[in-house]
Design an enzyme around this catalytic site. Structure first.
Site, PDB file in Angstrom:
ATOM      1  N   LYS A  13      47.035  43.174  49.785  1.00 54.36           N
ATOM      2  CA  LYS A  13      48.684  43.715  50.578  1.00 54.36           C
ATOM      3  C   LYS A  13      48.995  44.857  50.531  1.00 54.36           C
ATOM      4  CE  LYS A  13      50.640  41.999  46.559  1.00 54.36           C
ATOM      5  NZ  LYS A  13      49.421  41.154  45.875  1.00 54.36           N
ATOM      6  N   ARG A  88      59.004  37.793  40.533  1.00 51.83           N
ATOM      7  CA  ARG A  88      58.253  37.255  40.297  1.00 51.83           C
ATOM      8  C   ARG A  88      58.832  35.701  39.281  1.00 51.83           C
ATOM      9  NH1 ARG A  88      54.290  41.269  37.859  1.00 51.83           N
ATOM     10  NH2 ARG A  88      53.322  42.453  39.773  1.00 51.83           N
ATOM     11  N   ARG A 127      33.119  45.648  44.520  1.00 54.19           N
ATOM     12  CA  ARG A 127      33.399  47.425  45.330  1.00 54.19           C
ATOM     13  C   ARG A 127      33.817  48.820  44.226  1.00 54.19           C
ATOM     14  NH1 ARG A 127      40.030  45.467  45.925  1.00 54.19           N
ATOM     15  NH2 ARG A 127      40.532  45.909  43.002  1.00 54.19           N
ATOM     16  N   ARG A 161      36.292  50.430  39.480  1.00 54.10           N
ATOM     17  CA  ARG A 161      37.068  50.022  37.772  1.00 54.10           C
ATOM     18  C   ARG A 161      36.235  49.113  36.933  1.00 54.10           C
ATOM     19  NH1 ARG A 161      42.192  48.587  41.350  1.00 54.10           N
ATOM     20  NH2 ARG A 161      42.803  47.618  39.823  1.00 54.10           N
ATOM     21  N   ARG A 172      43.314  36.620  36.965  1.00 52.25           N
ATOM     22  CA  ARG A 172      44.857  37.405  37.382  1.00 52.25           C
ATOM     23  C   ARG A 172      45.407  36.120  38.512  1.00 52.25           C
ATOM     24  NH1 ARG A 172      42.182  43.057  39.843  1.00 52.25           N
ATOM     25  NH2 ARG A 172      42.460  44.582  38.105  1.00 52.25           N
TER      26      ARG A 172
END
Length: 214
Positions: A13, A88, A127, A161, A172
């Site tokens: 996004k 949301r 990542r 991270r 999530r």
């Protein structure tokens, strides 16, 4: 043109919102970023939000609505908005309708970036970034040209991270599905929901979104 961009963390996004800003002159409105910015700037609504957060409480829908209202006023009528992370809930969707109506605006599109959960886990957990300049890499898709050396600055230290792990990503996804389930039917009834395969190459996702907006 005002749109909602939906998708779980890692769906792309942020990347697509940046491209929409560059290609269409739109403005990404992320409630988290707006909150932090208002608190730093010490605006009236920022001070109100800070007082709530300092008490360890969640910022109310009313405060978020004030933030959005203020941002739309500052943007002007000729700049399109990309809503990211809001609404949301059904109540927030109703509040957004009211805010937009006050500004003579309405939602044109709700675009969901659809992702495969297992592929998303691989995308996120692989990542890593250069600890010096922040250049992004991936275990499978984008290794440095010279192993262990950043392509951009030549540094040799990298970091990940701490929340880029499988358990967090899958949590999530569960949260995302729970949060979007109440609002998608609202917009589907209006015929403004479109879905894009978020697992495509970035340029292909951008092209699909541009086609929807056209």
């Amino acid at each position: 043109m005002d749109i909602i961009l939906l998708g779980p963390p890692g769906a792309g996004k942020g990347t697509q919102a940046q491209r929409l800003e560059q290609r269409h002159g739109m403005r990404q409105l992320s409630t988290g970023d707006m909150l932090r910015g208002a608190v730093r700037a010490g605006t009236p609504v920022g001070l109100k939000a800070k007082a709530v957060m300092d008490r360890g409480e969640l910022v109310s829908d009313e405060i978020v609505s004030e933030l959005i209202d203020a941002e739309l006023t500052a943007m002007g009528d000729d700049v399109g908005a990309i809503f990211d992370g809001y609404p949301r809930t059904a109540a927030q969707a109703s509040a957004l309708d009211e805010i937009l109506a006050r500004h003579g605006r309405s939602l044109d599109h709700v675009i969901e970036l659809v992702v495969d959960e297992d592929a998303l886990v691989e995308r996120i957990t692989g990542r890593f970034t250069c600890a010096n300049c922040g250049a992004g890499y991936h275990d499978s898709f984008k290794q440095p040209a010279r192993p262990g050396v950043c392509d951009e600055c030549g540094a040799t230290e990298f970091k990940r991270r701490p929340d880029d792990n499988e358990e967090t990503v899958r949590t999530r996804m569960v949260e995302y599905r729970a949060k979007t389930a109440p609002i998608l039917p609202i917009y589907e009834e209006r015929g403004i929901v479109s879905r894009v395969d978020g697992m495509q190459a970035i340029d292909e996702v951008t092209g699909n979104i541009d086609a929807i907006l056209a």
